[in-house]
Design a protein around this motif. Structure first.
Motif, PDB file in Angstrom:
ATOM      1  N   UNK A 357      34.610  44.957  39.596  1.00  0.00           N
ATOM      2  CA  UNK A 357      33.325  44.524  40.116  1.00  0.00           C
ATOM      3  C   UNK A 357      33.216  44.550  41.631  1.00  0.00           C
ATOM      4  N   UNK A 358      34.063  45.361  42.291  1.00  0.00           N
ATOM      5  CA  UNK A 358      33.998  45.449  43.745  1.00  0.00           C
ATOM      6  C   UNK A 358      34.876  44.455  44.466  1.00  0.00           C
ATOM      7  N   UNK A 359      35.715  43.730  43.755  1.00  0.00           N
ATOM      8  CA  UNK A 359      36.596  42.746  44.392  1.00  0.00           C
ATOM      9  C   UNK A 359      37.578  43.423  45.335  1.00  0.00           C
ATOM     10  N   UNK A 360      37.836  42.786  46.458  1.00  0.00           N
ATOM     11  CA  UNK A 360      38.876  43.210  47.391  1.00  0.00           C
ATOM     12  C   UNK A 360      39.858  42.053  47.555  1.00  0.00           C
ATOM     13  N   UNK A 393      34.551  34.765  41.888  1.00  0.00           N
ATOM     14  CA  UNK A 393      35.083  33.412  41.696  1.00  0.00           C
ATOM     15  C   UNK A 393      34.971  32.978  40.239  1.00  0.00           C
ATOM     16  N   UNK A 394      33.832  33.262  39.614  1.00  0.00           N
ATOM     17  CA  UNK A 394      33.637  32.860  38.222  1.00  0.00           C
ATOM     18  C   UNK A 394      34.668  33.512  37.308  1.00  0.00           C
ATOM     19  N   UNK A 395      34.851  34.822  37.451  1.00  0.00           N
ATOM     20  CA  UNK A 395      35.825  35.523  36.613  1.00  0.00           C
ATOM     21  C   UNK A 395      37.236  34.988  36.852  1.00  0.00           C
ATOM     22  N   UNK A 396      37.584  34.831  38.120  1.00  0.00           N
ATOM     23  CA  UNK A 396      38.935  34.363  38.460  1.00  0.00           C
ATOM     24  C   UNK A 396      39.183  32.957  37.940  1.00  0.00           C
ATOM     25  N   UNK A 418      41.618  35.631  23.054  1.00  0.00           N
ATOM     26  CA  UNK A 418      40.474  36.165  22.322  1.00  0.00           C
ATOM     27  C   UNK A 418      40.297  37.663  22.556  1.00  0.00           C
ATOM     28  N   UNK A 419      40.343  38.405  21.484  1.00  0.00           N
ATOM     29  CA  UNK A 419      40.132  39.844  21.567  1.00  0.00           C
ATOM     30  C   UNK A 419      38.648  40.182  21.708  1.00  0.00           C
ATOM     31  N   UNK A 420      37.774  39.201  21.408  1.00  0.00           N
ATOM     32  CA  UNK A 420      36.342  39.473  21.443  1.00  0.00           C
ATOM     33  C   UNK A 420      35.739  39.219  22.820  1.00  0.00           C
ATOM     34  N   UNK A 421      36.574  38.739  23.775  1.00  0.00           N
ATOM     35  CA  UNK A 421      36.054  38.491  25.116  1.00  0.00           C
ATOM     36  C   UNK A 421      36.081  39.801  25.886  1.00  0.00           C
ATOM     37  N   UNK A 422      34.903  40.386  26.088  1.00  0.00           N
ATOM     38  CA  UNK A 422      34.812  41.696  26.717  1.00  0.00           C
ATOM     39  C   UNK A 422      33.855  41.626  27.897  1.00  0.00           C
ATOM     40  N   UNK A 423      34.281  42.097  29.046  1.00  0.00           N
ATOM     41  CA  UNK A 423      33.429  42.245  30.215  1.00  0.00           C
ATOM     42  C   UNK A 423      33.945  43.434  31.002  1.00  0.00           C
ATOM     43  N   UNK A 424      33.080  44.255  31.562  1.00  0.00           N
ATOM     44  CA  UNK A 424      33.532  45.434  32.287  1.00  0.00           C
ATOM     45  C   UNK A 424      34.308  45.119  33.553  1.00  0.00           C
TER      46      UNK A 424
END
Length: 430
Positions: A357-360, A393-396, A418-424
């Motif tokens: 997502x563009x994180x540096x 921050x939310x993802x981390x 969880x195998x169903x947790x999917x986010x690009x």
């Protein structure tokens, strides 16, 4: 004018994967930010920290601890002992009657000295206008009998204050966080007697060798963490001021760090029995010497997309131009060592987590929130663009909290399960 090849920023880039070569600046033409100054007026705007998402309000306090069992290795005086400033964030029941804590718990003079020592600029003097949403010197919440402990280590040239997107969030979810300021390796430490210790010159303007980085992590940073563990155990036995007595669960303790601090957390997991699990946030594995890098206890690496490839040896870490050929070769050899250590470390009971997502590298600090205080400094131009800091921050925070719940609290069905947790923008490999 003489070009500054290695500053705090670029030195971190070279061996601890902290920043990219874009941090390279010259004293004649530091950065081009006039366009940004037109849109950010630091006198009229105040940065906003993320709202915490846990059920607890958050308290904070600082400790000045002297380790009389260790000589200070960064000074020539054998009578100097290792001294640390440690800031704690913890759950409280109420902030009524308490002062709101400053963003950086230094005097105005201390902030000026810190800004001058690492090039933070004049606008940074306004940073304590930020509302931290936490309260000074509150008492630990009575909602639970005991609370798990998290030790946190900042990156090289950073400080306790620069990770409140995480430290405050963890406290709001019921963790007591002790953030260790590694004296001589931070942006600058001010002790309670007014003494100010800047970053060690070798780590500010030089290019430390792999051995120097390994020794610093193994012989200083990890021992700092071990000393703080002993102090936390003492608080758990004696403290009544903050309601810590018999309330700190020292048998449920994790270490987390960013960059060089992430390396310290990883090494501490290997050598300190009290630490049950650890997370390295976007840091090369310095300090894993004298044995294999394989982990035998729960471990996670959280990396941005580019550094994940660097750590695996899939792409080369960019280096500033103009370096001596021998230095370049030594650095490339060091990157190979880090890649081998990384491969071993994630081969054990470990999670390899990538935040896209563009994180540096800087996305894992508070810096993206502090733009108006960083204008006309080298830091401004290395801030990530085109992304919302809150998204990273939310993802981390979600994966960090899931890791702690799983490894300290024994919870199942977390995001890590969880195998169903999917986010690009999030990849989890075990």
């Amino acid at each position: 004018m003489k070009k500054v090849i290695i500053s705090t920023l670029s030195a971190i880039a070279l061996l601890s994967s902290t920043l990219t070569a874009n941090a390279q600046v010259s004293s004649e033409n530091t950065v081009q930010t006039s366009h940004a100054i037109n849109t950010i007026n630091s006198a009229d705007s105040v940065a906003t920290l993320p709202q915490t998402t846990g059920v607890y309000q958050v308290g904070t306090t600082t400790f000045d601890w002297l380790d009389t069992s260790r000589e200070e290795l960064l000074t020539p005086d054998p009578k100097d002992y290792r001294e640390l400033m440690v800031q704690a964030w913890y759950p409280i029941d109420s902030g009524i009657g308490k002062e709101t804590a400053p963003y950086i718990p230094l005097t105005s003079e201390g902030i000026e000295k810190m800004a001058a020592s690492v090039g933070l600029g004049k606008a940074f003097a306004e940073v304590n206008k930020i509302n931290t949403q936490v309260f000074e010197n509150g008492e630990l919440s009575n909602q639970k009998t005991k609370y798990p402990v998290v030790l946190f280590s900042h990156g090289l040239g950073q400080g306790n204050w620069n990770y409140q997107w995480l430290t405050r969030e963890l406290a709001s979810h019921g963790y007591v966080v002790f953030s260790v300021e590694h004296t001589g390796f931070s942006s600058g430490t001010e002790f309670t007697n007014g003494q100010f210790v800047p970053i060690t010159p070798k780590f500010l303007t030089g290019i430390p060798t792999l051995k120097e980085f390994d020794d610093a992590v193994d012989q200083i940073w990890v021992k700092d963490l071990q000393f703080v563990i002993r102090q936390v155990e003492t608080l758990n036995q004696t403290d009544i001021k903050f309601n810590f007595k018999d309330r700190l669960d020292v048998n449920r303790m994790a270490a987390i760090g960013h960059s060089m601090g992430g390396a310290a957390a990883a090494r501490a997991l290997q050598v300190e029995p009290k630490i049950k699990s650890a997370i390295d946030i976007d840091g090369s594995l310095m300090g894993l010497t004298g044995e294999t890098a394989k982990m035998t206890k729960p471990f996670a690496v959280i990396s941005n997309e580019f550094n994940s490839k660097v750590f695996k040896g899939e792409v080369e870490q960019p280096l500033p131009p103009g370096l001596d050929e021998k230095i370049v070769q030594d650095m490339k050899d060091s990157f190979k060592v880090f890649s081998n250590r990384y491969t071993q470390a994630i081969a054990g009971p470990a999670y390899d987590i990538t935040i896209a997502g563009g994180a540096t590298h800087v996305s894992f600090t508070d810096m993206p929130l502090l733009k108006q205080y960083l204008i006309e400094t080298p830091y401004f131009n290395i801030l990530p663009t085109g992304i919302e800091p809150q998204h990273i921050y939310d993802l981390s925070n979600r994966v960090i909290l899931s890791f702690l719940e799983k490894t300290l609290d024994g919870k199942n069905n977390t995001i890590l399960d969880r195998k169903d947790f999917i986010t690009p923008d999030l990849t989890i490999v075990q």
